[in-house]
Design an enzyme around this catalytic site. Structure first.
Site, PDB file in Angstrom:
ATOM      1  CG  ASP A  24       1.796  -8.740   7.304  1.00 57.94           C
ATOM      2  OD1 ASP A  24       1.528  -8.041   8.308  1.00 57.94           O
ATOM      3  OD2 ASP A  24       1.047  -8.808   6.318  1.00 57.94           O
TER       4      ASP A  24
ATOM      5  CD  GLN B 127     -13.762 -10.923   3.007  1.00 59.82           C
ATOM      6  OE1 GLN B 127     -12.712 -10.522   3.510  1.00 59.82           O
ATOM      7  NE2 GLN B 127     -14.352 -10.310   2.004  1.00 59.82           N
TER       8      GLN B 127
ATOM      9  CB  CYS C 105       9.511   2.939 -12.072  1.00 63.49           C
ATOM     10  SG  CYS C 105       9.197   4.598 -11.416  1.00 63.49           S
TER      11      CYS C 105
ATOM     12  CB  CYS D 233      -9.960  -3.957   2.184  1.00 63.59           C
ATOM     13  SG  CYS D 233      -9.125  -4.336   0.634  1.00 63.59           S
TER      14      CYS D 233
ATOM     15  CB  CYS E 163      12.479   5.725 -12.993  1.00 62.35           C
ATOM     16  SG  CYS E 163      11.194   6.089 -14.208  1.00 62.35           S
TER      17      CYS E 163
HETATM   18 ZN   LIG Z   1       9.196   6.140 -13.085  1.00 61.72          ZN
END
Ligand SMILES: [Zn+2]
Length: 257
Positions: free
Chosen positions: A59, A69, A170, A185, A245
């Site tokens: 991150d 929170q 996938c 968010c 895929c």
């Molecule tokens: Zn796929």
């Protein structure tokens, strides 16, 4: 395992599906967690506590007061600190013997691919589609199991993909349109324990995959509504014209080489 570890993990070792062999398997496992926020907090905390031996936690964001929170791996005193480092601090306090590699810069390209390849499971705790599409393509290339979660407002979802199994759909079979934008968010809001519910499901699914006792969300989208307290699972079909895929997608990739 030494006597401290036998004691620490005794409640898992007691389970016939785990035992000492299963616990040793967890200790020998490596999991890549992308995102140390609302989902990455419970995922990394449970996997650390449960005795997964090696976590790579990525991150590049910093802890903001509005995160506290719900992003329970971060403490008030760590406001302004890099999230990967802040979470690693807490994880070290939970279980000092779990190795945590905190990556506090943007992990991408070949370096990300290498981490995906080295991981036994990749856990998506991001909040945006471009990252998920990238992780999806990389796990398709390496065959690494991929556990994805999302949570916003009062709703969350979890889904697993096992790209080494040919019949597996996938992530892009689910979201074929690459231009889709994730609701945030910040704009929409999110109720605190919802990310704990979804992140805990991701952690449990990850343990099950590592233990080989099932990946029961493989190709199934599990949705939770925190307002009605209802779970719903739908089976995801493989999309024959999936941009990531399908046969045409792999032919396209081959042609690019
Ligand atoms: Zn796929």
């Amino acid at each position: 395992m030494d006597t401290d570890q036998l004691e620490r993990y005794s409640r898992q070792i007691r389970l016939p599906q785990i035992g000492e062999a299963g616990q040793q398997r967890l200790l020998d496992s490596r999991v890549l967690i992308i995102g140390a926020g609302g989902l990455g907090s419970p995922v990394s905390m449970y996997l650390t506590a449960a005795g997964v031996g090696h976590l790579v936690l990525s991150d590049y964001d910093r802890v903001d007061e509005s995160n506290l929170q719900r992003q329970i791996a971060h403490r008030h005193e760590n406001i302004g600190k890099l999230k990967a480092d802040s979470a690693a601090e807490l994880l070290g306090e939970i279980n000092p013997r779990t190795r945590v590699d905190a990556i506090n810069y943007e992990l991408d390209g070949d370096e990300l691919l290498e981490h995906v390849d080295l991981a036994d499971v990749v856990v998506d705790c991001t909040d945006n589609f471009p990252s998920r599409f990238t992780l999806n393509r990389m796990t398709l290339a390496t065959g690494t199991p991929f556990v994805s979660g999302a949570a916003i407002r009062w709703q969350g979802q979890v889904v697993t993909f096992l790209p080494a199994e040919g019949a597996s759909p996938c992530y892009q079979c689910l979201y074929p349109d690459e231009s889709v934008e994730a609701a945030t968010c910040a704009a929409e809001g999110v109720v605190a324990p919802l990310v704990g519910v979804i992140g805990s499901m991701q952690a449990l699914e990850t343990l099950n995959i590592l233990l080989g006792v099932g990946a029961h969300l493989a190709g199934r989208l599990l949705m939770f509504d925190g307002m009605t307290m209802e779970w719903e699972a739908i089976k995801l079909p493989k999309n024959p014209s999936c941009p990531a895929c399908s046969q045409t997608a792999s032919e396209g990739t081959a042609a690019e080489r």
